[in-house]
Scaffold this motif. Structure first.
Motif, PDB file in Angstrom:
ATOM      1  N   VAL A  30      71.317  64.782   8.322  1.00 26.39           N
ATOM      2  CA  VAL A  30      72.353  64.361   7.370  1.00 26.39           C
ATOM      3  C   VAL A  30      73.583  65.271   7.482  1.00 26.39           C
ATOM      4  N   ILE A  33      75.516  64.273  10.533  1.00 23.99           N
ATOM      5  CA  ILE A  33      76.253  63.035  10.251  1.00 23.99           C
ATOM      6  C   ILE A  33      77.505  63.347   9.432  1.00 23.99           C
ATOM      7  N   GLU A  34      77.376  64.226   8.433  1.00 26.81           N
ATOM      8  CA  GLU A  34      78.549  64.622   7.636  1.00 26.81           C
ATOM      9  C   GLU A  34      79.609  65.276   8.515  1.00 26.81           C
ATOM     10  N   TRP A  36      80.036  64.889  11.768  1.00 27.17           N
ATOM     11  CA  TRP A  36      80.597  63.853  12.633  1.00 27.17           C
ATOM     12  C   TRP A  36      81.599  63.001  11.869  1.00 27.17           C
ATOM     13  N   LEU A  37      81.247  62.623  10.638  1.00 23.96           N
ATOM     14  CA  LEU A  37      82.159  61.811   9.826  1.00 23.96           C
ATOM     15  C   LEU A  37      83.460  62.545   9.534  1.00 23.96           C
TER      16      LEU A  37
END
Length: 106
Positions: A30, A33-34, A36-37
């Motif tokens: 997670v 992903i954060e 990357w975002l």
């Protein structure tokens, strides 16, 4: 075994190393992903997605590392109610000041 005895035995047993490693892996994915975002160009969805992912990580940490998962249901409901209320207040404040966030000089 009654539910009270089962609850007490589960609370005393806690989590094993395998569960901690699984939780660590989930939180790491997670977080990646954060990250990357935050470097992607997704416009107005960035802040809501980051808030949702952060809320998910918060719930996982509270549930497992603060042992809320092993507490009576009433404590879980009290926590969930407070968490929902705090989230609604956060979104209300964000909506009030959204233009100041997206256009700080305009």
């Amino acid at each position: 075994m009654t539910t009270t005895e089962h609850h007490e035995s589960a609370a005393h047993e806690g989590l094993g190393p395998r569960q901690y490693v699984t939780i660590f892996a989930i939180l790491t994915v997670v977080t990646v992903i954060e990250l990357w975002l935050s470097y992607s160009d997704i416009g107005g969805l960035l802040i809501p997605l980051l808030i949702l992912l952060s809320a998910f990580k918060f719930v996982v940490v509270v549930a497992y590392f603060m042992h809320l998962r092993f507490e009576p249901r009433i404590l879980n409901r009290l926590f969930a109610g407070g968490f929902v209320l705090a989230t609604l207040v956060l979104f209300a404040l964000i909506s009030l000041f959204w233009n100041d966030i997206t256009h700080p000089l305009g």
